[in-house]
Scaffold this active site. Structure first.
Site, mmCIF file in Angstrom:
data_model
loop_
_atom_site.group_PDB
_atom_site.id
_atom_site.type_symbol
_atom_site.label_atom_id
_atom_site.label_comp_id
_atom_site.label_asym_id
_atom_site.label_seq_id
_atom_site.Cartn_x
_atom_site.Cartn_y
_atom_site.Cartn_z
ATOM 1 N N LYS A 203 110.440 -60.519 3.903
ATOM 2 C CA LYS A 203 111.265 -61.666 3.534
ATOM 3 C C LYS A 203 112.417 -61.181 2.669
ATOM 4 O O LYS A 203 112.204 -60.599 1.599
ATOM 5 C CB LYS A 203 110.418 -62.690 2.781
ATOM 6 C CG LYS A 203 111.212 -63.905 2.324
ATOM 7 C CD LYS A 203 110.308 -64.962 1.742
ATOM 8 C CE LYS A 203 111.123 -66.127 1.210
ATOM 9 N NZ LYS A 203 110.280 -67.172 0.624
ATOM 10 N N LYS A 256 111.799 -62.789 8.079
ATOM 11 C CA LYS A 256 112.569 -63.958 7.666
ATOM 12 C C LYS A 256 113.766 -63.515 6.847
ATOM 13 O O LYS A 256 113.584 -62.710 5.932
ATOM 14 C CB LYS A 256 111.653 -64.849 6.821
ATOM 15 C CG LYS A 256 112.303 -66.057 6.237
ATOM 16 C CD LYS A 256 111.358 -66.767 5.311
ATOM 17 C CE LYS A 256 112.142 -67.885 4.668
ATOM 18 N NZ LYS A 256 111.465 -68.454 3.553
#
Ligand code: PBG
Length: 332
Positions: A203, A256
């Site tokens: 992330k 992400k």
């Protein structure tokens, strides 16, 4: 390759033959639709930076979930906006927390619809960080850092309470070191050894989360998330992050955001065998919406092209605010 013996256009001549040789096909079974739940009654408020995405109170949630289920989307990802926040995010792990209440309702209405719980503290802490913080104020400016190991305890409590409420999948998004191991141990100790962890392994500290922070009221009140989320410039580090999560017991990995990180999706796909999730984040959604509202792009075509690109890059599952739209378009 010798022209004219090789003619690539032979396989593009009709919709039938293009369909036959198509390498990547989107499937509604791969989609997860995020939902924002909040306190109050009669709430269905559109998030201004995310047209078509709403805050729902528990009494308006049913219609939304009905629509998602009727489209054949197999899973929702729950985010909660609580009534009160504090330093440790206790509304995130309260028995009657907003995510816990919404989970119980959704599982009652649709036992087969998968509820994925985002396990993080930033929506529930008054400082907006994803873990516990130590702060000091100097010349009126707040400085602070997120304390890793103390945060694990709170995150584990959050995950266990989400599982207790009926969450099918725990998706920790906090990027503390050791969070998968801590949450796995907590789940197992409480009888939830069958509940999988979909780890937000890779992330990035991304500007593409801007609209989400309005939606979830989770912007950090001081500093930023760069001491725990990854530097967008790094790819080898993504492998190290994913590797730790595999060793700690993750069942699925996530990258992400998605669009600016398709190379990362491909790399993780090639190096790990676990199911891979791509998160098509809020800023990616809002950019498309804004351009479509101006009439500058064909929304349907652009969205399906983007989602296909994520899948072609190696994603098995896609979390997207377009899930309902895309499911409807695929159904034709
Ligand atoms: C919580 C969390 C965030 C997102 C998902 N879980 C925000 C953040 O890290 O700031 C972003 C989702 C999106 O932008 O759509 N940590």
């Amino acid at each position: 390759m010798s022209f004219p013996i090789t003619r690539h256009r032979r396989l593009r001549g009709s919709a039938g033959i293009r369909g036959m040789v198509r390498e990547t096909v989107l499937n509604v079974l791969d989609f997860i639709q995020p939902i924002f739940v909040t306190y109050g009654t009669g709430v269905k408020n559109e998030i201004s930076s995310m047209p078509g995405v709403y805050h729902f109170s528990l009494d308006t949630l049913k219609a939304e979930v009905d629509e998602i289920a009727s489209l054949g989307i197999p899973a929702v990802l729950l985010f909660g906006i609580p009534e009160t926040k504090d330093a440790v995010g206790s509304s995130g792990f309260a028995e009657d927390g907003i995510v816990q209440e919404a989970t119980r309702l959704i599982k009652k209405w649709y036992p087969d619809l998968l509820v994925v719980a985002d396990t993080c503290l930033c929506e529930f802490t008054d400082h907006g960080h994803c873990g516990m913080v130590h702060t000091h104020t100097l010349d009126g400016v707040v400085h602070g850092d997120v304390i890793n190991d103390a945060s694990l305890e709170l995150l584990t409590r959050t995950a266990v309470s989400q599982a207790r409420a009926g969450a099918d999948i725990i998706a920790p998004s906090n990027m503390m070191d050791g969070f998968v191991q801590a949450i796995r141990a907590g789940l197992d100790a409480n009888g939830f050894e069958q509940v999988p962890i979909m780890s937000y392994s890779v992330k990035y500290a991304s500007a593409f989360y801007g609209p989400f922070r309005e939606a979830a009221d989770s912007a950090p009140q001081f500093g930023n998330r760069k001491t725990y989320q990854m530097d967008p410039a790094n790819l080898r580090e993504a492998i190290r992050e994913a590797d730790s999560d595999v060793l700690e017991g993750a069942d699925m990995l996530m990258v992400k955001p998605a669009l600016a990180y398709l190379d990362v999706i491909r790399t993780i796909r090639d190096q790990f065998d676990l199911p891979l999730v791509a998160y098509n984040v809020s800023g990616e959604y809002s950019m498309v919406k804004a351009a479509a509202q101006q009439g500058w792009i064909d929304e349907q075509a652009v969205v399906l092209e983007m989602l296909t690109g994520m899948k072609r890059a190696g994603a098995d599952v896609i979390i997207t605010y377009f899930a309902k739209d895309a499911a409807g378009w695929l159904r034709g």
